[in-house]
Motif scaffolding. Structure first.
Motif, PDB file in Angstrom:
ATOM      1  N   ARG A   1       0.829  -1.212   0.000  1.00 64.09           N
ATOM      2  CA  ARG A   1       0.000   0.000   0.000  1.00 64.09           C
ATOM      3  C   ARG A   1       0.864   1.262   0.000  1.00 64.09           C
ATOM      4  O   ARG A   1       0.553   2.239  -0.680  1.00 64.09           O
ATOM      5  N   GLN A   2       1.951   1.241   0.770  1.00 63.60           N
ATOM      6  CA  GLN A   2       2.854   2.388   0.815  1.00 63.60           C
ATOM      7  C   GLN A   2       3.314   2.779  -0.592  1.00 63.60           C
ATOM      8  O   GLN A   2       3.322   3.953  -0.964  1.00 63.60           O
ATOM      9  N   CYS A   3       3.682   1.778  -1.382  1.00 62.20           N
ATOM     10  CA  CYS A   3       4.178   2.054  -2.726  1.00 62.20           C
ATOM     11  C   CYS A   3       3.088   2.589  -3.640  1.00 62.20           C
ATOM     12  O   CYS A   3       3.282   3.583  -4.357  1.00 62.20           O
TER      13      CYS A   3
ATOM     14  N   THR B   1       1.969   6.236  -2.674  1.00 63.99           N
ATOM     15  CA  THR B   1       2.925   7.320  -2.918  1.00 63.99           C
ATOM     16  C   THR B   1       2.942   7.753  -4.378  1.00 63.99           C
ATOM     17  O   THR B   1       3.464   8.824  -4.696  1.00 63.99           O
TER      18      THR B   1
ATOM     19  N   CYS C   1       7.879   3.583  -5.452  1.00 64.31           N
ATOM     20  CA  CYS C   1       7.663   3.405  -4.018  1.00 64.31           C
ATOM     21  C   CYS C   1       8.434   4.478  -3.249  1.00 64.31           C
ATOM     22  O   CYS C   1       9.662   4.438  -3.159  1.00 64.31           O
TER      23      CYS C   1
ATOM     24  N   ARG D   1       9.675   6.351   0.084  1.00 66.17           N
ATOM     25  CA  ARG D   1      10.076   5.875   1.419  1.00 66.17           C
ATOM     26  C   ARG D   1      10.018   4.345   1.475  1.00 66.17           C
ATOM     27  O   ARG D   1       9.415   3.739   2.369  1.00 66.17           O
TER      28      ARG D   1
ATOM     29  N   LEU E   1      10.588   1.909   4.459  1.00 61.78           N
ATOM     30  CA  LEU E   1       9.548   1.574   5.435  1.00 61.78           C
ATOM     31  C   LEU E   1       8.928   0.213   5.168  1.00 61.78           C
ATOM     32  O   LEU E   1       8.314  -0.370   6.065  1.00 61.78           O
ATOM     33  N   VAL E   2       9.074  -0.300   3.932  1.00 61.74           N
ATOM     34  CA  VAL E   2       8.377  -1.539   3.588  1.00 61.74           C
ATOM     35  C   VAL E   2       9.320  -2.686   3.247  1.00 61.74           C
ATOM     36  O   VAL E   2       8.859  -3.816   3.074  1.00 61.74           O
TER      37      VAL E   2
ATOM     38  N   ALA F   1      10.661   8.495   9.488  1.00 57.50           N
ATOM     39  CA  ALA F   1      10.596   8.231   8.055  1.00 57.50           C
ATOM     40  C   ALA F   1      11.663   9.007   7.298  1.00 57.50           C
ATOM     41  O   ALA F   1      12.017   8.645   6.179  1.00 57.50           O
TER      42      ALA F   1
ATOM     43  N   ILE G   1       4.358   2.332   9.450  1.00 58.43           N
ATOM     44  CA  ILE G   1       3.491   2.356   8.274  1.00 58.43           C
ATOM     45  C   ILE G   1       2.471   3.480   8.411  1.00 58.43           C
ATOM     46  O   ILE G   1       2.146   3.927   9.512  1.00 58.43           O
ATOM     47  N   TYR G   2       2.006   3.962   7.267  1.00 57.33           N
ATOM     48  CA  TYR G   2       0.888   4.893   7.232  1.00 57.33           C
ATOM     49  C   TYR G   2      -0.393   4.061   7.082  1.00 57.33           C
ATOM     50  O   TYR G   2      -0.494   3.210   6.200  1.00 57.33           O
TER      51      TYR G   2
ATOM     52  N   TRP H   1      -3.491   7.934   4.896  1.00 61.49           N
ATOM     53  CA  TRP H   1      -3.433   8.219   3.464  1.00 61.49           C
ATOM     54  C   TRP H   1      -4.618   9.073   3.021  1.00 61.49           C
ATOM     55  O   TRP H   1      -4.469   9.988   2.202  1.00 61.49           O
TER      56      TRP H   1
END
Length: 326
Positions: free
Chosen positions: A16-18, A21, A36, A38, A41-42, A265, A288-289, A294
């Protein structure tokens, strides 16, 4: 070896992070197979690159903070005044047919440069380290760099003593923080004299915040997806750039949203990490966010979110032609 594993991992999977972003990062990355922001973070292996590799020290030497770091014998007051270095962003990028699109990272750095310091960052206070995750050359979507573009930038907008924050005070020059002035300069910059390094997994290319660069736009049939990891380091860093937002022109406030940044981060890495940030990482583990985080970020910048969604749809329908976008 770890970088060789991390790249295919992030290409195969879509955290989800990727995916999110794509909508809060630069619009041009909608054309990439995987983007992706940051990424450390993943993925643990990329986190190791941030915290365990010598790249932060290399960046400190290039920027000049390593020379001023002092020794263990310095008193506490002197230590507090020593320049620090933060890794302001890290990005994983993977694409098969990446168009040529000349740009520099200046505006991204300026957005986070602290205006509370008389030594606010100029071109040489921000450095990018670009790490290929396979053999890469001009004929295979490699990076190309315009010779002398950083010096040309400073000559046009102000000399190297002019900071990212105060450049507009020098009225004999255009304001580099003005998007249209910046794009006008970029469009007029001669682009025939460029460097096209041939690099391999394990190499790194270092360049400053004002260096104009691009993917070559060339793709060898059967060459596959080009993967790369990028780290950005800044000497003076504002953890809450939103406080400067009221001083920015209205279109910059709409088109270039500023988000408060979690310190963990964008960690301080030189002259040492901070105990408070280390404790958070030790206690929380993976940062994680959440979905709510988000949603808040997207709602906070509705115009940019709309532009990003429209571009994502256009790219999905017609591909990325390399047309000029923000």
């Amino acid at each position: 070896h770890n970088m060789d594993i991390a790249g295919p991992d992030l290409v195969r999977n879509a955290p989800r992070q990727c995916e999110m972003t794509r909508f809060t990062g630069p619009l041009l990355f909608h054309g990439y197979h995987r983007y992706c922001g940051r990424a450390q973070l993943v993925h643990d292996y990329l986190r190791d690159v941030v915290y365990k590799s010598p790249l932060a020290y290399v960046a400190a030497q290039l920027i000049g903070t390593a020379d001023a770091a002092g020794s263990d014998d310095d008193d506490e007051k002197e230590k507090e005044e020593q320049p620090i270095l933060r890794q302001i962003a890290d990005t994983f990028m993977a694409g098969e047919r990446i168009p040529k699109r000349w740009h520099s990272d200046y505006l991204s750095f300026a957005n986070f440069a602290s205006d509370d310091s008389s030594n606010a960052a100029h071109c040489q206070n921000g450095v990018v380290l670009w790490l290929p995750m396979q053999d890469t050359a001009e004929e295979s979507n490699g990076m190309i760099f315009i010779n002398g573009s950083s010096s040309h930038f400073e000559q046009h907008f102000g000399d190297s003593s002019t900071s990212m924050i105060t450049a507009a005070d020098n009225r004999s020059h255009d304001d580099p923080n003005d998007f249209f002035s910046y794009m006008k300069w970029l469009g007029a910059l001669p682009k025939n004299d460029y460097v096209a390094p041939r690099v391999a997994l394990g190499d790194a290319i270092a360049f400053d915040a004002c260096t104009v660069h691009s993917s070559s736009g060339l793709h060898r049939e059967g060459g596959g997806i080009r993967r790369a990891y990028q780290l950005r380091f800044l000497k003076d860093f504002d953890l809450n750039p939103q406080k400067k937002k009221k001083n920015r022109k209205w279109y910059r406030r709409l088109l270039f949203p500023s988000y408060a940044v979690l310190p963990v981060a964008s960690p301080q890495l030189w002259p040492q990490t901070l105990k408070a940030e280390d404790d958070v990482r030790r206690k929380v583990g993976h940062i994680i966010y959440t979905r709510i985080d988000w949603i808040k970020r997207l709602v906070r910048a509705p115009v940019y979110t709309l532009l990003s969604c429209m571009l994502a749809l256009r790219t999905r329908m017609f591909g990325d032609t390399g047309a000029s976008i923000i």
